[in-house]
Scaffold this motif. Structure first.
Motif, PDB file in Angstrom:
ATOM      1  N   PHE A 179      -3.425  11.099  -6.273  1.00 34.71           N
ATOM      2  CA  PHE A 179      -3.681  11.167  -4.830  1.00 34.71           C
ATOM      3  C   PHE A 179      -2.834  12.277  -4.191  1.00 34.71           C
ATOM      4  CE2 PHE A 179      -3.102   9.675  -0.398  1.00 34.71           C
ATOM      5  CZ  PHE A 179      -4.438   9.628  -0.014  1.00 34.71           C
ATOM      6  N   GLN A 180      -1.635  12.488  -4.731  1.00 41.01           N
ATOM      7  CA  GLN A 180      -0.786  13.573  -4.243  1.00 41.01           C
ATOM      8  C   GLN A 180      -1.450  14.920  -4.465  1.00 41.01           C
ATOM      9  OE1 GLN A 180       2.998  13.839  -6.184  1.00 41.01           O
ATOM     10  NE2 GLN A 180       3.827  15.316  -4.696  1.00 41.01           N
ATOM     11  N   THR A 181      -2.132  15.037  -5.581  1.00 41.93           N
ATOM     12  CA  THR A 181      -2.799  16.301  -5.898  1.00 41.93           C
ATOM     13  C   THR A 181      -4.031  16.512  -5.038  1.00 41.93           C
ATOM     14  OG1 THR A 181      -2.013  16.121  -8.187  1.00 41.93           O
ATOM     15  CG2 THR A 181      -3.840  17.655  -7.746  1.00 41.93           C
ATOM     16  N   SER A 182      -4.821  15.450  -4.873  1.00 40.55           N
ATOM     17  CA  SER A 182      -6.091  15.586  -4.158  1.00 40.55           C
ATOM     18  C   SER A 182      -5.927  15.548  -2.649  1.00 40.55           C
ATOM     19  CB  SER A 182      -7.059  14.469  -4.601  1.00 40.55           C
ATOM     20  OG  SER A 182      -6.491  13.196  -4.321  1.00 40.55           O
ATOM     21  N   ASN A 183      -4.914  14.833  -2.153  1.00 42.23           N
ATOM     22  CA  ASN A 183      -4.711  14.701  -0.703  1.00 42.23           C
ATOM     23  C   ASN A 183      -3.225  14.867  -0.367  1.00 42.23           C
ATOM     24  OD1 ASN A 183      -7.068  12.635  -1.522  1.00 42.23           O
ATOM     25  ND2 ASN A 183      -7.501  13.450   0.535  1.00 42.23           N
ATOM     26  N   PRO A 184      -2.725  16.082  -0.467  1.00 45.42           N
ATOM     27  CA  PRO A 184      -1.281  16.285  -0.282  1.00 45.42           C
ATOM     28  C   PRO A 184      -0.777  15.922   1.118  1.00 45.42           C
ATOM     29  CG  PRO A 184      -2.453  18.384  -0.348  1.00 45.42           C
ATOM     30  CD  PRO A 184      -3.445  17.340  -0.756  1.00 45.42           C
ATOM     31  N   ASP A 185      -1.578  16.184   2.166  1.00 46.18           N
ATOM     32  CA  ASP A 185      -1.127  15.870   3.527  1.00 46.18           C
ATOM     33  C   ASP A 185      -0.990  14.359   3.727  1.00 46.18           C
ATOM     34  OD1 ASP A 185      -1.059  18.527   4.150  1.00 46.18           O
ATOM     35  OD2 ASP A 185      -3.057  18.551   5.099  1.00 46.18           O
ATOM     36  N   PHE A 206       0.832  -1.201   0.000  1.00 47.13           N
ATOM     37  CA  PHE A 206       0.000   0.000   0.000  1.00 47.13           C
ATOM     38  C   PHE A 206       0.874   1.262   0.000  1.00 47.13           C
ATOM     39  CE2 PHE A 206      -2.052   3.392   2.487  1.00 47.13           C
ATOM     40  CZ  PHE A 206      -3.155   3.643   1.690  1.00 47.13           C
ATOM     41  N   MET A 207       1.925   1.283   0.815  1.00 50.83           N
ATOM     42  CA  MET A 207       2.813   2.451   0.852  1.00 50.83           C
ATOM     43  C   MET A 207       3.387   2.743  -0.525  1.00 50.83           C
ATOM     44  SD  MET A 207       4.951   2.278   4.438  1.00 50.83           S
ATOM     45  CE  MET A 207       5.658   0.665   4.097  1.00 50.83           C
ATOM     46  N   ASN A 208       3.850   1.705  -1.227  1.00 48.88           N
ATOM     47  CA  ASN A 208       4.446   1.901  -2.554  1.00 48.88           C
ATOM     48  C   ASN A 208       3.410   2.340  -3.575  1.00 48.88           C
ATOM     49  OD1 ASN A 208       7.384   1.053  -2.331  1.00 48.88           O
ATOM     50  ND2 ASN A 208       6.381  -0.701  -1.387  1.00 48.88           N
ATOM     51  N   THR A 209       2.197   1.796  -3.451  1.00 50.31           N
ATOM     52  CA  THR A 209       1.121   2.173  -4.379  1.00 50.31           C
ATOM     53  C   THR A 209       0.782   3.649  -4.244  1.00 50.31           C
ATOM     54  OG1 THR A 209       0.180  -0.061  -4.324  1.00 50.31           O
ATOM     55  CG2 THR A 209      -1.280   1.739  -5.019  1.00 50.31           C
ATOM     56  N   VAL A 210       0.604   4.095  -3.011  1.00 50.47           N
ATOM     57  CA  VAL A 210       0.243   5.494  -2.773  1.00 50.47           C
ATOM     58  C   VAL A 210       1.361   6.420  -3.227  1.00 50.47           C
ATOM     59  CG1 VAL A 210      -0.273   7.191  -0.972  1.00 50.47           C
ATOM     60  CG2 VAL A 210      -1.313   4.919  -0.887  1.00 50.47           C
ATOM     61  N   ASN A 214       2.412  12.189   4.457  1.00 53.07           N
ATOM     62  CA  ASN A 214       2.546  11.284   5.600  1.00 53.07           C
ATOM     63  C   ASN A 214       2.945   9.884   5.146  1.00 53.07           C
ATOM     64  OD1 ASN A 214       1.875  13.263   7.416  1.00 53.07           O
ATOM     65  ND2 ASN A 214      -0.310  12.725   7.494  1.00 53.07           N
ATOM     66  N   ASN A 215       2.348   9.427   4.056  1.00 52.37           N
ATOM     67  CA  ASN A 215       2.693   8.109   3.526  1.00 52.37           C
ATOM     68  C   ASN A 215       4.156   8.065   3.083  1.00 52.37           C
ATOM     69  OD1 ASN A 215       1.762   5.365   2.190  1.00 52.37           O
ATOM     70  ND2 ASN A 215       2.867   6.487   0.602  1.00 52.37           N
ATOM     71  N   ALA A 216       4.609   9.139   2.429  1.00 51.96           N
ATOM     72  CA  ALA A 216       6.004   9.180   1.979  1.00 51.96           C
ATOM     73  C   ALA A 216       6.969   9.135   3.169  1.00 51.96           C
ATOM     74  CB  ALA A 216       6.240  10.447   1.162  1.00 51.96           C
ATOM     75  N   ASN A 217       6.603   9.829   4.254  1.00 55.93           N
ATOM     76  CA  ASN A 217       7.438   9.805   5.456  1.00 55.93           C
ATOM     77  C   ASN A 217       7.510   8.410   6.054  1.00 55.93           C
ATOM     78  OD1 ASN A 217       8.372  12.488   5.712  1.00 55.93           O
ATOM     79  ND2 ASN A 217       6.371  13.151   6.446  1.00 55.93           N
ATOM     80  N   ILE A 218       6.387   7.734   6.138  1.00 49.40           N
ATOM     81  CA  ILE A 218       6.353   6.385   6.696  1.00 49.40           C
ATOM     82  C   ILE A 218       7.154   5.431   5.816  1.00 49.40           C
ATOM     83  CG2 ILE A 218       4.862   4.441   7.307  1.00 49.40           C
ATOM     84  CD1 ILE A 218       2.664   6.498   7.929  1.00 49.40           C
ATOM     85  N   LEU A 219       7.019   5.569   4.486  1.00 45.95           N
ATOM     86  CA  LEU A 219       7.754   4.710   3.559  1.00 45.95           C
ATOM     87  C   LEU A 219       9.260   4.939   3.695  1.00 45.95           C
ATOM     88  CD1 LEU A 219       7.846   2.697   1.230  1.00 45.95           C
ATOM     89  CD2 LEU A 219       7.522   4.618  -0.356  1.00 45.95           C
TER      90      LEU A 219
END
Length: 840
Positions: free
Chosen positions: A577-583, A567-571, A587-592
Motif C-alpha cells: 500500500f505504501q508503494t501504490s498509495n504513498p500519500d 486499521f492504522m497498524n495494519t496499513v 497520512n496514516n503514519a502521521n495519524i498513528l
C-alpha cells in the motif's frame, strides 16, 4: 438554537451595522465638541513646542504643562463627547425633574406610586450626572499658561541654561471656539562645571571619605545639571549611613556655585558639616558626628499595639540577640536570627537595616515589621536595635472563584479552597493545602476537573553536606516542596496527573532571581484513550478517507475505537500500500504517530535552571525590562537507571514511557511609559525542545500557537505548525517563535484601550520521519512562515485585576496560496478573546 455573544459578533453584517452607527455617532458628537464652551471661552485643542525654532513633541516637558487638551483615543476625545451628551442645566432633584416633565412623572405616579416616580426621575438625573462625570472641555486659562512658561524656564535652569527665554502664543478661533498654544523656547548656551573643591571639617567624616575611594558625580567640564548634584548628595549620604553615621542626612551638605562669572562656567564648593543638631532639654545643641556601633538587639516576636507595655513572659538569648514574647516565643531563634543582619558589636549600616526589613517581610509570617534604633543612655555612639514583629494569623482560609472561557471550553466556573499554616515547624515555614474544582460546558458536553496539592515553603535551603552555604542568607534562599494530583472528566482523554517537585529559589539581588528545579517529576495517565477519535474528529475523518482507498469502498466507515486503531497498524505494516498509495500511507503514519504520542502515559522527571531579570520597582512602574531564561532536562538520570523499552522502542521506567528531552525557553519584555499614562510594550519568546534516545515529546510539554495571551488572531492550538493548515483540533510543535507589540492608552474613567500586532508560529525540529516538509523549521528561510495578526482591545481596570477584551484580525496567513496579506482581514474571520490581566 441559542446564539452566544460570540456568534453574534462573528456576524459580519451585524458588525458592519454597529460600526456604521458608531461612526455616525462620532461624527455628530465631533460636530458639537464645544457644546459646553461658553461664549468668550476657548477650548484647548493642542500644545505645540518650538525649541530653538525647531518644532518637537517634547515628551520630557509634558509633566511641566499645567493645562493639556482632552485625552484622546485614535485622535478622538471620547470622554469629552460623553460629557457633551449630558446637560448642565437639567434638573438636579426629583422635584425639579417633575416640574420639567409633569406628564411622565404623574403617569408613573398614577400607575405605581410616588416612590416609583421619584426613582424614575432619579434614573434620568443619575444618567445625566454619569455623562457629565466624564472630562469636561479644557478651557484656555491664561494664568495656567503663564505658570507653565515659568515652569519651563525653571526646568531649563536646572539643566544649566540660566539665560533661557520662554515665550508663548495663543491662537484662538472665535468661530469654532477652539484654541492652541505654542511655546517658544530659546535655551541659550549651557553652563559647565569648572573647579570643584570639597571641604570636610570633621576628622571622622574626612577619614571615611578618603578611605572609601568613592567616585564623585561632579566632574569638571560637564554641563551643570541639578540632577547631578542630587545624585552626588544621595551618594554621600549613602556612604556615611553605611559607615556608622546613623544621623547623617542631606542637611549636612552644601553646594555653592559661582554665579558671577560671565564665561558660562562655574566653580563649585562642596561643604560637609562636621556637626548635627540634637534636641536636649528643649534646646538644640550641636553634636559632632560619630561612628555608631550596635550594642544590643531585641526582637519582640508577638508585638501588638494593644499589648504595648504588657509584661514579657518569655525570653531567649541566641548569638547575642534577645528574643522576647508577651506569651510564648513560637519562633525558633536559630532560624529567625538568620533574618537579622545587624548584631552586637557591628557598625551600623543602612543597607543591613533595609535588608533585615525586607528579609523579615519575605518570610510571609508577619503583617508588620518595625525596626527602631535608639542611643543607649550614658553613651554617645552605642545603639539599641528593637525589632517589633506583628505575626499574621497562624491559620488562614482562602477561597477564589473565576469564570472561564476559551475556544475549547465554552463557559465554565472554577473554584479554589486553600488552608494555610504559618510557622509550621517554628522556622517561619508556610504550609498550604489547596483543593481545586472546575466545571464547564464544552463542545463535547459538560466536563469537570478536580485536584488537590500540598506545598511547604521553607525560608532557607534544606540540602545536605553544608551546600546551603553556597548561597548567602542575604539572598533570601528558600526551598519549596510540593505534591499534587488532578483528575479530569470530559477534557481531552480524561487525564490524571500526579506531580512532585522540590525547588530551590534565591534572590541574587533586587533585580535578579535564580531558581533550580530538582526532582520535579510529573506522571501523566490517560484514563479514556477510547475517546481519542471523538476528541480529534478531524483525524477520524482523515482515517476514513484512507480506509475508502484501502478497501476500495467509497462508503467505508471505521468502527470506533477498536477498528480504527487496528486499521492504522495494519496499513502501517502494508508495504504494498505504501508503494501504490504513498500519500495515503504517509497520512496514516502521521495519524498513528500522533495517536501514540497523545494516548501514551508519560513520566516526566525534570531538572531545570531558571534565571529572571526584572527591574520593575513596583506595580505602578511602567518603564522596565523583563528577561527570563530557562533550560530543562527530562529523563536523563532515570534513563540511565532504566534499560527497558516498550514495543515502540521507547525507553520506559516501571513500564511507563519516559520523556527524554532538553527544553530551552527565552523570553524578553520591554515597557516604555509615554505621555498621558500610555505605555508601549514589546514581548519576544523563543523556545525549543530536542528529544533524545528515541523519545517522543509529551503533548502537555509541546508548544502551541494562538489564544488570548499568544497570537490573538488565531484560537488556541489553531495555528501551525509552519505553513501547514492541518484543520486539526490541536496543533503542536517543538520549536516556537513569538513576538508582540502593544500600545496601551487611557480612554476614559476605568476604560483603557490597546492596539497590538502579534507575529510568530510553531515548527517541528524533531527530525521525525512523520513530519511534513511544510511543518519543519529549516533555517532562516522558514521565517517566511511567520503568521501575523493585528487588532485592538479594550480593558476595564479594577485596580486588583484587568478584564480584557481583544479582537484579532488575520493579517498575514503563511498557509494561503497566492496573496497571503489581508485575505481574511474582516470581522467575520476575526477572533474575539476574553482574558484576565494583560497578555504580557
Amino acid at each position: 438554537m441559542k446564539n452566544t455573544i460570540f456568534d453574534i459578533l462573528s456576524n459580519a453584517k451585524v458588525m458592519k451595522k454597529l460600526s456604521f452607527y458608531l461612526f455616525i455617532f462620532l461624527i455628530l458628537a465631533a460636530c458639537n465638541s464645544t457644546k459646553h464652551v461658553k461664549d468668550g471661552d476657548f477650548m484647548l485643542t493642542d500644545n505645540y513646542f518650538f525649541i530653538d525654532s525647531t518644532k518637537t513633541a517634547a515628551p520630557k516637558l509634558q509633566k511641566y504643562i499645567l493645562q493639556k487638551p482632552n485625552s484622546r483615543f485614535l485622535g478622538v476625545p471620547f470622554g469629552l463627547y460623553f460629557h457633551n451628551i449630558g446637560n448642565h442645566d437639567k434638573p438636579k432633584t426629583p422635584s425639579e425633574w417633575a416640574k420639567e416633565n409633569p406628564n411622565s412623572y404623574n403617569f408613573v405616579k398614577k400607575i405605581f406610586s410616588e416612590k416609583q416616580s421619584i426613582a424614575y426621575a432619579n434614573s434620568f438625573i443619575n444618567l445625566n450626572k454619569w455623562f457629565l462625570s466624564y472630562q469636561e472641555p479644557q478651557i484656555i486659562n491664561p494664568t495656567k499658561i503663564n505658570r507653565t512658561a515659568n515652569n519651563l524656564a525653571a526646568y531649563y535652569k536646572t539643566q544649566g541654561f540660566f539665560d533661557s527665554k520662554i515665550n508663548y502664543k495663543i491662537k484662538r478661533d472665535s468661530i469654532s471656539k477652539k484654541a492652541a498654544v505654542s511655546y517658544f523656547i530659546n535655551k541659550g548656551k549651557p553652563t559647565t562645571l569648572d573647579t570643584i573643591k570639597i571641604k570636610i571639617d570633621s576628622p571622622v567624616l574626612d577619614s571615611i571619605y578618603k578611605n572609601s575611594g568613592i567616585n564623585s558625580f561632579l566632574i569638571s567640564g560637564d554641563q551643570y545639571k541639578d540632577q547631578t548634584f542630587r545624585r552626588e548628595a544621595a551618594n554621600i549620604v549613602k556612604l556615611y549611613r553605611n559607615s556608622g553615621i546613623v544621623h547623617f542626612s542631606e542637611s549636612a551638605l552644601g553646594f555653592y556655585v559661582d554665579s558671577t562669572r560671565t564665561d558660562y562656567k562655574t566653580n563649585v564648593d562642596f561643604l560637609i558639616s562636621s556637626n548635627r543638631l540634637k534636641e536636649e532639654n528643649g534646646k538644640y545643641v550641636e553634636k559632632p558626628y560619630r561612628v555608631h556601633t550596635i550594642n544590643e538587639v531585641n526582637v519582640y516576636t508577638d508585638y501588638t499595639f494593644a499589648k504595648k507595655g504588657d509584661p514579657i513572659s518569655d525570653t531567649i538569648k541566641y548569638k547575642g540577640i534577645n528574643f522576647f514574647a508577651h506569651d510564648k516565643i513560637k519562633y525558633n531563634p536559630k532560624y529567625l536570627s538568620q533574618s537579622i543582619f545587624l548584631g552586637p558589636n557591628m557598625i551600623y549600616k543602612d543597607t543591613l537595616r533595609n535588608l533585615t526589613r525586607s528579609h523579615l517581610k519575605s518570610l510571609k509570617n508577619f503583617k508588620s515589621t518595625n525596626i527602631n534604633f535608639s542611643t543607649i543612655s550614658g553613651t554617645e555612639d552605642q545603639l539599641r536595635m528593637d525589632v517589633f514583629l506583628s505575626p499574621l494569623e497562624k491559620y488562614t482560609i482562602g477561597f477564589e472563584t473565576e469564570l472561564t472561557h476559551s475556544n475549547i471550553r465554552n463557559i465554565g466556573v472554577s473554584g479554589k479552597f486553600s488552608l494555610s499554616n504559618r510557622n509550621t515547624f517554628r522556622g517561619a515555614e508556610l504550609f498550604k493545602m489547596s483543593f481545586l474544582g472546575t466545571w464547564f460546558n464544552s463542545n463535547n458536553g459538560p466536563g469537570w476537573e478536580i485536584g488537590a496539592d500540598a506545598s511547604l515553603e521553607i525560608p532557607r535551603f534544606v540540602v545536605p553536606f553544608g551546600l546551603s552555604r553556597l548561597v548567602p542568607k542575604r539572598m533570601s534562599p528558600r526551598t519549596i516542596i510540593s505534591l499534587g494530583t488532578s483528575f479530569q472528566k470530559n477534557i481531552g482523554l480524561d487525564r490524571q496527573t500526579f506531580s512532585f517537585l522540590t525547588d530551590f529559589k534565591w534572590q541574587y539581588n533586587s533585580k535578579r532571581t535564580i531558581q533550580l528545579e530538582v526532582l520535579n517529576t510529573q506522571y501523566i495517565k490517560n484514563l479514556n484513550v477510547d475517546s481519542f477519535f471523538s476528541i480529534y474528529n478531524s483525524e477520524y475523518q482523515n482515517l476514513n478517507d484512507i480506509a475508502k482507498v484501502y478497501y476500495n469502498d467509497p462508503n467505508r466507515v471505521l468502527a470506533l475505537p477498536d477498528e480504527a486503531v487496528s486499521f492504522m497498524n495494519t496499513v502501517f505494516q502494508d508495504s504494498s500500500f505504501q508503494t501504490s498509495n504513498p500519500d495515503e500511507f504517509s497520512n496514516n503514519a502521521n495519524i498513528l504517530n500522533r495517536y501514540n504520542i497523545i494516548t501514551s502515559d508519560f513520566i516526566i522527571p525534570t531538572i531545570a535552571y531558571s534565571f529572571t531579570y526584572n527591574n520593575q520597582l513596583d506595580f505602578k512602574d511602567s518603564d522596565f525590562s523583563f528577561f527570563r531564561f530557562r533550560i530543562a532536562n527530562s529523563g536523563n538520570i532515570m534513563g540511565i537507571l532504566s534499560k527497558n523499552t516498550n514495543s515502540n522502542n521507547k525507553k520506559t521506567f516501571l513500564g511507563i514511557p519516559l520523556a527524554q528531552y532538553f527544553k530551552t525557553d527565552i523570553e524578553y519584555k520591554k515597557f516604555w511609559g509615554l505621555r498621558n499614562n500610555s505605555v508601549f510594550a514589546i514581548r519576544t519568546f523563543l523556545g525549543a525542545i530536542i528529544t533524545y534516545d528515541n523519545s517522543d515529546i509529551p503533548f502537555v510539554k509541546s508548544y502551541f500557537a494562538g489564544g488570548s495571551n499568544d497570537i490573538r488572531a488565531w484560537q488556541t492550538y489553531e495555528l501551525g505548525p509552519g505553513r501547514s493548515n492541518t484543520g486539526l483540533e490541536f496543533n503542536v510543535g517543538s520549536f516556537k517563535f513569538l513576538t508582540s507589540a502593544e500600545y496601551r492608552f487611557d480612554m476614559f474613567s476605568r476604560l483603557k484601550g490597546a492596539l497590538f500586532i502579534d507575529a510568530g508560529n510553531i515548527w517541528d525540529i524533531s527530525d521525525s520521519s512523520f513530519a511534513e516538509d511544510g511543518t519543519r523549521f529549516t533555517g532562516l528561510s522558514s521565517l517566511k512562515d511567520i503568521a501575523i495578526g493585528s487588532g485592538f482591545g479594550a480593558r476595564l481596570d479594577f485596580n486588583f485585576l484587568i478584564l480584557r477584551f481583544d479582537v484579532g484580525f488575520k493579517t498575514y496567513e503563511p498557509y494561503l496560496s497566492g496573496n497571503k496579506w489581508f485575505k481574511n482581514y474582516n470581522f467575520s474571520n476575526a477572533v474575539y478573546n476574553i482574558g484576565i490581566n494583560y497578555p504580557f
